[in-house]
Design a protein around this motif. Structure first.
Motif, PDB file in Angstrom:
ATOM      1  N   UNK A 161     -18.348 -43.158  10.975  1.00 16.93           N
ATOM      2  CA  UNK A 161     -19.492 -42.595  10.300  1.00 16.93           C
ATOM      3  C   UNK A 161     -19.420 -41.083  10.498  1.00 16.93           C
ATOM      4  N   UNK A 162     -19.599 -40.352   9.434  1.00 18.15           N
ATOM      5  CA  UNK A 162     -19.577 -38.897   9.598  1.00 18.15           C
ATOM      6  C   UNK A 162     -20.377 -38.195   8.513  1.00 18.15           C
ATOM      7  N   UNK A 163     -20.645 -36.928   8.758  1.00 23.02           N
ATOM      8  CA  UNK A 163     -21.306 -36.145   7.730  1.00 23.02           C
ATOM      9  C   UNK A 163     -20.290 -35.834   6.636  1.00 23.02           C
ATOM     10  N   UNK A 164     -20.829 -35.679   5.464  1.00 24.43           N
ATOM     11  CA  UNK A 164     -19.992 -35.499   4.275  1.00 24.43           C
ATOM     12  C   UNK A 164     -18.983 -34.348   4.426  1.00 24.43           C
ATOM     13  N   UNK A 165     -19.429 -33.283   5.072  1.00 25.93           N
ATOM     14  CA  UNK A 165     -18.537 -32.109   5.162  1.00 25.93           C
ATOM     15  C   UNK A 165     -17.361 -32.338   6.100  1.00 25.93           C
ATOM     16  N   UNK A 166     -17.398 -33.442   6.846  1.00 26.49           N
ATOM     17  CA  UNK A 166     -16.282 -33.737   7.748  1.00 26.49           C
ATOM     18  C   UNK A 166     -15.204 -34.605   7.107  1.00 26.49           C
ATOM     19  N   UNK A 167     -15.479 -35.060   5.863  1.00 26.05           N
ATOM     20  CA  UNK A 167     -14.552 -35.984   5.209  1.00 26.05           C
ATOM     21  C   UNK A 167     -13.142 -35.404   5.210  1.00 26.05           C
ATOM     22  N   UNK A 210      -9.768 -36.158  13.427  1.00 21.87           N
ATOM     23  CA  UNK A 210     -10.764 -36.800  14.271  1.00 21.87           C
ATOM     24  C   UNK A 210     -11.140 -36.013  15.508  1.00 21.87           C
ATOM     25  N   UNK A 211     -10.361 -34.968  15.842  1.00 22.65           N
ATOM     26  CA  UNK A 211     -10.746 -34.161  16.995  1.00 22.65           C
ATOM     27  C   UNK A 211     -11.996 -33.351  16.688  1.00 22.65           C
ATOM     28  N   UNK A 212     -12.232 -33.136  15.407  1.00 22.76           N
ATOM     29  CA  UNK A 212     -13.418 -32.380  15.021  1.00 22.76           C
ATOM     30  C   UNK A 212     -14.655 -33.161  15.415  1.00 22.76           C
ATOM     31  N   UNK A 213     -15.731 -32.429  15.681  1.00 23.51           N
ATOM     32  CA  UNK A 213     -16.953 -33.132  16.082  1.00 23.51           C
ATOM     33  C   UNK A 213     -17.575 -33.841  14.881  1.00 23.51           C
ATOM     34  N   UNK A 214     -18.395 -34.800  15.179  1.00 21.22           N
ATOM     35  CA  UNK A 214     -19.185 -35.398  14.106  1.00 21.22           C
ATOM     36  C   UNK A 214     -18.686 -36.745  13.646  1.00 21.22           C
ATOM     37  N   UNK A 215     -17.679 -37.292  14.295  1.00 23.44           N
ATOM     38  CA  UNK A 215     -17.253 -38.638  13.965  1.00 23.44           C
ATOM     39  C   UNK A 215     -17.829 -39.622  14.974  1.00 23.44           C
ATOM     40  N   UNK A 216     -18.307 -40.713  14.468  1.00 23.52           N
ATOM     41  CA  UNK A 216     -18.956 -41.704  15.310  1.00 23.52           C
ATOM     42  C   UNK A 216     -18.470 -43.087  14.904  1.00 23.52           C
ATOM     43  N   UNK A 217     -18.182 -43.912  15.877  1.00 24.22           N
ATOM     44  CA  UNK A 217     -17.814 -45.280  15.550  1.00 24.22           C
ATOM     45  C   UNK A 217     -19.008 -46.020  14.987  1.00 24.22           C
ATOM     46  N   UNK A 218     -18.735 -46.957  14.141  1.00 20.82           N
ATOM     47  CA  UNK A 218     -19.808 -47.702  13.514  1.00 20.82           C
ATOM     48  C   UNK A 218     -20.542 -48.571  14.513  1.00 20.82           C
TER      49      UNK A 218
END
Lengths: 184, 184
Positions: free
Chosen positions: B145-151, B155-163
């Motif tokens: 799950x992530x914010x649209x701008x992270x698409x 994955x090292x970038x912040x803002x990714x979350x496991x479902x």
DNA sequence: GGATTAGGTTTTAAGTTGCAACCAAAAACT
DNA sequence: AGTTTTTGGTTGCAACTTAAAACCTAATCC
């Protein structure tokens, strides 16, 4: 409350009524969506959804009762309760996404956020799809409706009906379904 | 740390509320299912579903109003009205099937009938699935799950979350372990 | 012309939802 | 220790929705 759906009993020839028993209630899908978005606590659901406390309490209890969420007291703060999706709850993801994608397609022009991405390439997922046995993507135009005993038969056999309903056959199919159910 | 998931809380925009506006009402899905099964007339819905006349009237009107069914006076008998699925209505098929298959899996031991078959080989359809862009079938474990701008970002970038709600810490830890291994 | 059918509406009872207030246990502050 | 706050509820009551049954109107059948 449990036998509200008496008249449906003879109609239950698919899983839909069972699914709707829980998920057909108001708020159930919104609570599910919040769960998928990482909401776990009562007060979080409350402020996230704007639902009434008593209704939330009731819905969470029902979702737990049906094994969609599990309810666990928090280890670190024993006032807190954690509501988490079970495997059965996770299995509702295709249904929720299909609904959501449909709403997205026809509804307002809200830009979906947050987004589900494929872990492999971090690209957004595609549409939820109906697959054939061999993996082809099927649309409603590729589908026929038939009685179970006709499965695999040649299309010249009677009892196949287009999904968009060639009228006389559709009625025939329904009638034989009724008779089959009655004699069984 | 905690604020990585914070943005996920507030801006939850998606098509689900729009979808539920119509399909979240009681009976809507059952009426839809009947439509897919070739039911087209008021009295047919009535006897098929066991719904009250006034509610049926109201629901059909709402489904028509939302463009899911279209309402046409019958040519041959001008008392009769035909309710038929629109393209928008047909597009609800994945959502209905996903729900139905879920109910089938966890609900009862009812044997689904009638059945949807692939026109090509007249074999029953497979499960409704979440597909990746390249067509792979995804489960909830393959999703982030992530914010649209992270698409598309790494994955090292912040803002990714496991479902399943794993904390961002877990990802961070995992990723920094990887980085450490890579740079060592 | 009279009965029947199709698709409604109206009326009234029953059930559900939502708001606001209240409550108790655990934690936090002072 | 004692008060306050947070968390997850429950209770009571008004507003709304659903359900069952009776009623209505136009078209069709006989």
């Amino acid at each position: 409350m449990g036998d509200l759906r008496e008249p449906l009993r003879d109609l239950i020839e698919c899983g839909l009524p069972q699914a709707l028993e829980v998920m057909g209630e108001r708020w159930s899908f919104m609570i599910l969506r919040a769960s998928f978005n990482g909401v776990h606590h009562f007060e979080e659901f409350l402020s996230e959804l704007g639902i009434a406390r008593n209704i939330l309490s009731n819905r969470l209890a029902k979702l737990v009762e049906h094994g969609i969420l599990k309810r666990e007291p928090c280890a670190d703060d024993r006032r807190k309760i954690e509501y988490r999706l079970t495997e059965k709850g996770f299995d509702l993801l295709p249904a929720m996404l299909a609904l959501r994608q449909w709403g997205q397609k026809y509804g307002a022009e809200v830009e979906e956020n947050p987004v589900l991405v494929d872990e492999r390439d971090r690209m957004p997922i595609g549409p939820v799809s109906i697959l054939a046995h061999d993996g082809r993507i099927l649309t409603h135009e590729d589908l026929w409706l038939t009685m179970r005993h006709n499965v695999g038969k040649r299309p010249e056999d009677p009892g196949f009906v287009f999904l968009d309903g060639s009228t006389p056959d559709a009625i025939a199919a329904r009638e034989s379904a009724k008779k089959a159910a009655a004699s069984a």
